[in-house]
Design a protein around this motif. Structure first.
Motif, PDB file in Angstrom:
ATOM      1  N   MET A 145       0.833  -1.178   0.000  1.00 15.31           N
ATOM      2  CA  MET A 145       0.000   0.000   0.000  1.00 15.31           C
ATOM      3  C   MET A 145       0.883   1.248   0.000  1.00 15.31           C
ATOM      4  N   GLN A 146       0.480   2.253  -0.751  1.00 12.61           N
ATOM      5  CA  GLN A 146       1.267   3.466  -0.870  1.00 12.61           C
ATOM      6  C   GLN A 146       0.738   4.601  -0.006  1.00 12.61           C
ATOM      7  N   LEU A 147       1.626   5.536   0.248  1.00  9.37           N
ATOM      8  CA  LEU A 147       1.259   6.797   0.861  1.00  9.37           C
ATOM      9  C   LEU A 147       0.710   7.707  -0.224  1.00  9.37           C
ATOM     10  N   THR A 148      -0.158   8.623   0.148  1.00  7.04           N
ATOM     11  CA  THR A 148      -0.666   9.620  -0.785  1.00  7.04           C
ATOM     12  C   THR A 148      -0.375  10.993  -0.211  1.00  7.04           C
ATOM     13  N   LEU A 149       0.227  11.838  -1.043  1.00 10.87           N
ATOM     14  CA  LEU A 149       0.467  13.222  -0.636  1.00 10.87           C
ATOM     15  C   LEU A 149      -0.417  14.108  -1.493  1.00 10.87           C
ATOM     16  N   PHE A 150      -1.413  14.718  -0.844  1.00 10.98           N
ATOM     17  CA  PHE A 150      -2.293  15.667  -1.526  1.00 10.98           C
ATOM     18  C   PHE A 150      -1.576  17.006  -1.552  1.00 10.98           C
ATOM     19  N   SER A 151      -1.428  17.555  -2.749  1.00 10.44           N
ATOM     20  CA  SER A 151      -0.658  18.781  -2.924  1.00 10.44           C
ATOM     21  C   SER A 151      -1.111  19.470  -4.206  1.00 10.44           C
ATOM     22  N   THR A 152      -0.357  20.481  -4.607  1.00  9.32           N
ATOM     23  CA  THR A 152      -0.598  21.130  -5.893  1.00  9.32           C
ATOM     24  C   THR A 152       0.688  21.812  -6.337  1.00  9.32           C
ATOM     25  N   GLN A 153       0.785  22.092  -7.608  1.00  8.55           N
ATOM     26  CA  GLN A 153       1.975  22.742  -8.140  1.00  8.55           C
ATOM     27  C   GLN A 153       2.119  24.143  -7.564  1.00  8.55           C
ATOM     28  N   GLY A 154       3.357  24.538  -7.316  1.00 10.27           N
ATOM     29  CA  GLY A 154       3.623  25.872  -6.810  1.00 10.27           C
ATOM     30  C   GLY A 154       3.425  26.035  -5.317  1.00 10.27           C
TER      31      GLY A 154
ATOM     32  N   ALA B 199       7.112  19.259   2.492  1.00  7.56           N
ATOM     33  CA  ALA B 199       6.618  17.964   2.966  1.00  7.56           C
ATOM     34  C   ALA B 199       7.237  16.827   2.156  1.00  7.56           C
ATOM     35  N   TYR B 200       7.302  17.009   0.836  1.00  9.58           N
ATOM     36  CA  TYR B 200       7.893  15.973  -0.010  1.00  9.58           C
ATOM     37  C   TYR B 200       9.376  15.790   0.328  1.00  9.58           C
ATOM     38  N   ASP B 201      10.080  16.878   0.597  1.00  6.02           N
ATOM     39  CA  ASP B 201      11.489  16.788   0.986  1.00  6.02           C
ATOM     40  C   ASP B 201      11.654  15.945   2.251  1.00  6.02           C
ATOM     41  N   LEU B 202      10.728  16.068   3.195  1.00  6.90           N
ATOM     42  CA  LEU B 202      10.782  15.235   4.401  1.00  6.90           C
ATOM     43  C   LEU B 202      10.559  13.762   4.062  1.00  6.90           C
ATOM     44  N   LEU B 203       9.679  13.493   3.107  1.00  8.06           N
ATOM     45  CA  LEU B 203       9.453  12.113   2.666  1.00  8.06           C
ATOM     46  C   LEU B 203      10.711  11.543   2.021  1.00  8.06           C
ATOM     47  N   VAL B 204      11.424  12.380   1.275  1.00  7.78           N
ATOM     48  CA  VAL B 204      12.697  11.961   0.681  1.00  7.78           C
ATOM     49  C   VAL B 204      13.700  11.661   1.788  1.00  7.78           C
ATOM     50  N   THR B 205      13.810  12.552   2.746  1.00  6.99           N
ATOM     51  CA  THR B 205      14.747  12.372   3.856  1.00  6.99           C
ATOM     52  C   THR B 205      14.426  11.111   4.642  1.00  6.99           C
ATOM     53  N   ALA B 206      13.150  10.822   4.810  1.00  6.19           N
ATOM     54  CA  ALA B 206      12.726   9.617   5.538  1.00  6.19           C
ATOM     55  C   ALA B 206      12.940   8.350   4.712  1.00  6.19           C
ATOM     56  N   GLY B 207      13.221   8.518   3.422  1.00  7.13           N
ATOM     57  CA  GLY B 207      13.479   7.360   2.568  1.00  7.13           C
ATOM     58  C   GLY B 207      12.237   6.656   2.056  1.00  7.13           C
ATOM     59  N   VAL B 208      11.104   7.361   2.039  1.00  8.34           N
ATOM     60  CA  VAL B 208       9.859   6.725   1.599  1.00  8.34           C
ATOM     61  C   VAL B 208       9.275   7.361   0.341  1.00  8.34           C
ATOM     62  N   SER B 209      10.002   8.270  -0.278  1.00  2.00           N
ATOM     63  CA  SER B 209       9.449   8.994  -1.432  1.00  2.00           C
ATOM     64  C   SER B 209       9.087   8.073  -2.594  1.00  2.00           C
ATOM     65  N   GLN B 210       9.754   6.933  -2.709  1.00  4.35           N
ATOM     66  CA  GLN B 210       9.434   5.981  -3.780  1.00  4.35           C
ATOM     67  C   GLN B 210       8.069   5.333  -3.569  1.00  4.35           C
TER      68      GLN B 210
ATOM     69  N   TRP C  38      -0.097  19.074   7.597  1.00  2.00           N
ATOM     70  CA  TRP C  38       1.032  19.987   7.752  1.00  2.00           C
ATOM     71  C   TRP C  38       0.690  21.018   8.816  1.00  2.00           C
ATOM     72  N   PRO C  39       1.610  21.443   9.639  1.00  2.00           N
ATOM     73  CA  PRO C  39       3.043  21.167   9.581  1.00  2.00           C
ATOM     74  C   PRO C  39       3.408  19.918  10.371  1.00  2.00           C
ATOM     75  N   PHE C  40       4.457  19.229   9.912  1.00  2.00           N
ATOM     76  CA  PHE C  40       5.013  18.107  10.656  1.00  2.00           C
ATOM     77  C   PHE C  40       6.522  18.069  10.434  1.00  2.00           C
ATOM     78  N   THR C  41       7.204  17.543  11.439  1.00  3.15           N
ATOM     79  CA  THR C  41       8.657  17.418  11.387  1.00  3.15           C
ATOM     80  C   THR C  41       9.015  16.020  10.908  1.00  3.15           C
ATOM     81  N   LEU C  42      10.292  15.804  10.656  1.00  2.00           N
ATOM     82  CA  LEU C  42      10.754  14.472  10.264  1.00  2.00           C
ATOM     83  C   LEU C  42      10.429  13.458  11.351  1.00  2.00           C
ATOM     84  N   ASN C  43      10.679  13.815  12.606  1.00  2.00           N
ATOM     85  CA  ASN C  43      10.387  12.889  13.708  1.00  2.00           C
ATOM     86  C   ASN C  43       8.895  12.598  13.816  1.00  2.00           C
ATOM     87  N   GLU C  44       8.062  13.613  13.628  1.00  2.00           N
ATOM     88  CA  GLU C  44       6.608  13.402  13.671  1.00  2.00           C
ATOM     89  C   GLU C  44       6.161  12.525  12.510  1.00  2.00           C
TER      90      GLU C  44
END
Length: 81
Positions: free
Chosen positions: A1-10, A17-28, A61-67
């Motif tokens: 099952m995947q995570l879903t990030l609701f967002s929009t361009q700009g 938030a996406y950068d935190l997902l990358v840092t957490a290693g789950v962006s894929q 949002w907002p959330f930290t990497l630890n959260e």
């Protein structure tokens, strides 16, 4: 099952938030959903994006990497540091 990030361009908060997902290693494992493409999603999330969703749980949002990591673990996401 995947995570879903609701967002929009700009949306710089969505980028953060996406950068935190990358840092957490789950962006894929993230499905990015642009709310601008859907009237219902725009009404639901228009003023609250970014919103991360997994199963029936949502992290606003907002959330930290630890959260984020704590939320993933508490909601049964297969997260390994």
């Amino acid at each position: 099952m995947q995570l879903t990030l609701f967002s929009t361009q700009g949306c710089h908060l969505c980028d953060d938030a996406y950068d935190l997902l990358v840092t957490a290693g789950v962006s894929q494992q993230v499905n990015l959903v642009d709310i601008a493409d859907d009237d219902e999603l725009s009404l639901r999330y228009g003023v609250t994006i970014p919103v991360l969703s997994y199963r029936d749980a949502q992290l606003n949002w907002p959330f930290t990497l630890n959260e984020l990591i704590q939320w993933l673990q508490n909601n049964g996401f297969d997260y390994h540091q």
